[in-house]
Write an enzyme that holds these catalytic residues in place. Structure first.
Site, PDB file in Angstrom:
ATOM      1  N   PHE A 240      -1.796   6.834  -9.691  1.00  0.00           N
ATOM      2  CA  PHE A 240      -2.934   7.080  -8.816  1.00  0.00           C
ATOM      3  C   PHE A 240      -2.789   8.378  -8.044  1.00  0.00           C
ATOM      4  CE2 PHE A 240      -2.350   2.294  -8.721  1.00  0.00           C
ATOM      5  CZ  PHE A 240      -3.132   2.124  -9.847  1.00  0.00           C
TER       6      PHE A 240
ATOM      7  N   ILE B 238     -12.361   3.500  -1.384  1.00  0.00           N
ATOM      8  CA  ILE B 238     -11.033   2.924  -1.622  1.00  0.00           C
ATOM      9  C   ILE B 238     -10.868   2.500  -3.076  1.00  0.00           C
ATOM     10  CG2 ILE B 238      -9.516   0.966  -1.113  1.00  0.00           C
ATOM     11  CD1 ILE B 238     -10.538   1.040   1.763  1.00  0.00           C
TER      12      ILE B 238
ATOM     13  N   TRP C 256     -10.772   5.506  -5.515  1.00  0.00           N
ATOM     14  CA  TRP C 256      -9.620   6.352  -5.182  1.00  0.00           C
ATOM     15  C   TRP C 256      -8.410   5.969  -6.034  1.00  0.00           C
ATOM     16  CZ3 TRP C 256      -4.784   5.038  -3.066  1.00  0.00           C
ATOM     17  CH2 TRP C 256      -4.009   6.108  -2.635  1.00  0.00           C
ATOM     18  N   HIS C 257      -8.316   4.697  -6.393  1.00  0.00           N
ATOM     19  CA  HIS C 257      -7.177   4.235  -7.178  1.00  0.00           C
ATOM     20  C   HIS C 257      -7.256   4.653  -8.649  1.00  0.00           C
ATOM     21  CE1 HIS C 257      -6.594   1.541  -3.694  1.00  0.00           C
ATOM     22  NE2 HIS C 257      -5.337   1.556  -4.050  1.00  0.00           N
ATOM     23  N   GLY C 258      -8.453   4.930  -9.140  1.00  0.00           N
ATOM     24  CA  GLY C 258      -8.539   5.327 -10.540  1.00  0.00           C
ATOM     25  C   GLY C 258      -9.965   5.454 -11.021  1.00  0.00           C
TER      26      GLY C 258
END
Length: 492
Positions: free
Chosen positions: A492, A328, A331-333
Site C-alpha cells: 500500500f 481511507i 488509499w489502501h489500493g
C-alpha cells in the site's frame, strides 16, 4: 529491505545503529538521512530520483506557503497546487492502471496501462508530505528552512514504508535535541524483538493458509466453516504482520532517540467498529480526522443562507465520515473492493452513532433502554466479530466479485454447504496458533506487568532478558528456515 529480512537484521541494522551512536551529534541527522535513502534505494532504486524530487518539491511548496500566508488567495492557490501535485503522483503510480482498465471495460477501447512499478511506501510518504504542507498552511508549524530536516522527516527509514504516519510538528520537535539512554535503547531493542517475533513466528506461519483461502477464483469447494475460519486466520495474520512492523518501527525509533507514534492499542478488545478503528492503525485515523474529517465537518456545519440556522451537526458528521471513508478505503489500493471496504465500515460507524443518539433520547425522556450487562456484552462482541470478519474479507479479497463469492460461502450458500470432511484438518492445524494470537491481541501484558510489579527487580530483569533472547533466537530460526514474505502493508 524489510525489517525481518536477514540483510536488514545482520548487516543494515547493526551497522546503522552502531555508526549512529558513534558519529558526532551535529552529523546524526545527515547520517540518518543518508542511511534512510540507502534503505529506500535498496527496495526500489528506480524510484529514488522521484522520491528525492518529491522531497525538494514539498520543501519549496512549504516555503512559498510560509512566505505568502498573509496573501490568502495566492497562498490558497499554492496549497491547492501542492496537494494536487502530491495526489497526482499517487494516482499516476497507484491508480492509473486501474482507471484505464475501467475505461477500457466501459468504452471498448484498448488504452495501454503504464508498466510503472509502484514506488515503495508511496501512500505513506504522500500523507506525510501533505501533513507538512497543511501544518504550515493551517499555522500549526512554520515552514522549515533546513532542507535536510524536511528530507529526514519524509525519508526516516523506521516509518518510511508502512508508517506510523507521524505529523510534521511531532517529528520536527525531536530533530534539534534528543538523546538515547541505556534504558531507552534497551526498551527499543526489546520492542523490536517482540515485533520481529510477531511477524516471523505468527504472521508468516499463518500466511500460507490465508493465501490458500483467498487466492482462488472459485469458492465452490469452500464450506462456510472454512470460509469463516480463513477470514479469522487472515485477521490474526494481518494484525501480527502490521503491528509487528509498527513495534519494530517504534523500537528502532527508541534506539535512535526518537519517539515514534503508537499505531495499535489492542484492537481485539473492541466491542464496536468505531472503537476498533480507534485502536487499529491509529496514526491513519488521526491523520484523516485532522486533515479530512474536521475540515469537511467545519465546512458543512455553517449557517444556511436560506434559514440563517446552522445545519444539523449530526448530518454534517455523517457526511464528513462518508468523505473520510471514501478516502481511507481506496488509499489502501486500487479496486472496487477497497471502496466497498471503506463504505462498509463507514455504514456501521454511522449506524453506531445513530444508535447512540437514540439511546440518549430515550434516557433524556426518562425511558432508558435496560439490558442485562452480560447479555449486552456478549451481543456487542458477537456484532463486532461478524462485522469485522466481513469487513476484513472485503479488504483481503482480490476483487469485488470474489468477495461476493466468498460471502456466499461464509453463509452456507456455496456448493460445499456448512462443513465438510477436510475442514477438521485445517482447523485443528491452525486453531492453537489462532487462539494464542487472539489472546496476544488482548490487553493481558499490561495486566501481567502490574501483577509482576511486586517481584524482585533483578529477577524481573533477568527473566525479561531471557524471554527476549529466546524470542530473538526463535525469530532468526524462522527467518532462516522459512520463505521470505514481505510485510502486507508494503503493498500500500
Amino acid at each position: 529491505m524489510a525489517f525481518s529480512s536477514l540483510v536488514f537484521l545482520l548487516i543494515f541494522f547493526p551497522l546503522v545503529i552502531g555508526a549512529y551512536h558513534i558519529v558526532p551529534q551535529r552529523l546524526k541527522n545527515v547520517f540518518l538521512l543518508l542511511a534512510s535513502l540507502f534503505f529506500y534505494a535498496w527496495g526500489g532504486f528506480h524510484a529514488l530520483p522521484l522520491f528525492v524530487a518529491s522531497m525538494v518539491a514539498n520543501y519549496c511548496f512549504a516555503l512559498l506557503i510560509g512566505k505568502y500566508l498573509q496573501r490568502e488567495r495566492l497562498c490558497r492557490l499554492i496549497v491547492v497546487f501542492a496537494i494536487a501535485a502530491n495526489v497526482a503522483l499517487l494516482v499516476a503510480f497507484k491508480y492509473l492502471g486501474f482507471i484505464l482498465k475501467c475505461v477500457n471495460a466501459a468504452t471498448g477501447l484498448s488504452l495501454p496501462a503504464p508498466g510503472w512499478a509502484l514506488p515503495l511506501g508511496i501512500s505513506f510518504f504522500t500523507f506525510s508530505a501533505l501533513s507538512y504542507i497543511l501544518d504550515v498552511y493551517f499555522g500549526a508549524a512554520k515552514a522549515e528552512k533546513n532542507f535536510f530536516h524536511v528530507a529526514l522527516y519524509l525519508a526516516f527509514f523506521p516509518k518510511l514504508v508502512s508508517g506510523p504516519i507521524m505529523q510534521w510538528s511531532a517529528f520536527r520537535s525531536q530533530l534539534d535535541s534528543r538523546s538515547c539512554t541505556v534504558e531507552q535503547f534497551s526498551a527499543g531493542l526489546k520492542r523490536f524483538i517482540v515485533g520481529l517475533a510477531k511477524k516471523l513466528v505468527v504472521a508468516d506461519s499463518l500466511a500460507s493458509f490465508a493465501d490458500f483461502i483467498f487466492d482462488r477464483n472459485d469458492f465452490a469447494s469452500v464450506s462456510a466453516l472454512l470460509a469463516w475460519f480463513g477470514v479469522i486466520v487472515y485477521i490474526v495474520q494481518l494484525y501480527y504482520d502490521f503491528s509487528g512492523y509498527s513495534d519494530m518501527a517504534v523500537g528502532l525509533g527508541k534506539m535512535l532517540g526518537f519517539t515514534v507514534d503508537e499505531n495499535f492499542n489492542y484492537p481485539f478488545a473492541s466491542k464496536r467498529i468505531a472503537e476498533y478503528w480507534g485502536r487499529w492503525h491509529i496514526t491513519l485515523g488521526t491523520w484523516v480526522k485532522h486533515y479530512i474529517y474536521t475540515p469537511v465537518f467545519r465546512a458543512l456545519n455553517v449557517r444556511s443562507k436560506r434559514t440563517g440556522k446552522k445545519r444539523d451537526a449530526k448530518y454534517c458528521d455523517y457526511a464528513a465520515l462518508l468523505v473520510s471513508w471514501c478516502i481511507i478505503g481506496p488509499w489502501h489500493g486500487a479496486g472496487f473492493h477497497y471502496l466497498a471496504y471503506g463504505l462498509f465500515y463507514c455504514a456501521f460507524i454511522i449506524i453506531e452513532r445513530v444508535w447512540d443518539n437514540y439511546k440518549k433520547k430515550r434516557a433524556k425522556a426518562g425511558k432508558p433502554l435496560r439490558w442485562n450487562p452480560a447479555i449486552a456484552a456478549c451481543c456487542s462482541h458477537l456484532y463486532f466479530f461478524v462485522v469485522l470478519c466481513i469487513g476484513q474479507m472485503l479488504f483481503r479479497a482480490n476483487s469485488l466479485t470474489l468477495a461476493y463469492k466468498q460471502l456466499r460461502a461464509m453463509f452456507g450458500l456455496g456448493a460445499s454447504g456448512f462443513a465438510n470432511a477436510t475442514d477438521a484438518f485445517y482447523v485443528s492445524t491452525y486453531l492453537p496458533l489462532i487462539l494464542m494470537g487472539i489472546i496476544g491481541g488482548l490487553p493481558l501484558i499490561p495486566f501481567l506487568r502490574k501483577k509482576l510489579a511486586s517481584w524482585d527487580g533483578t529477577l524481573r530483569a533477568v527473566l525479561s532478558a531471557l524471554l527476549h533472547i529466546a524470542l530473538l533466537l526463535l525469530s532468526v530460526a524462522f527467518a532462516v528456515g522459512n520463505t521470505y514474505k514481505a510485510f502486507i502493508y508494503f503493498n500500500f
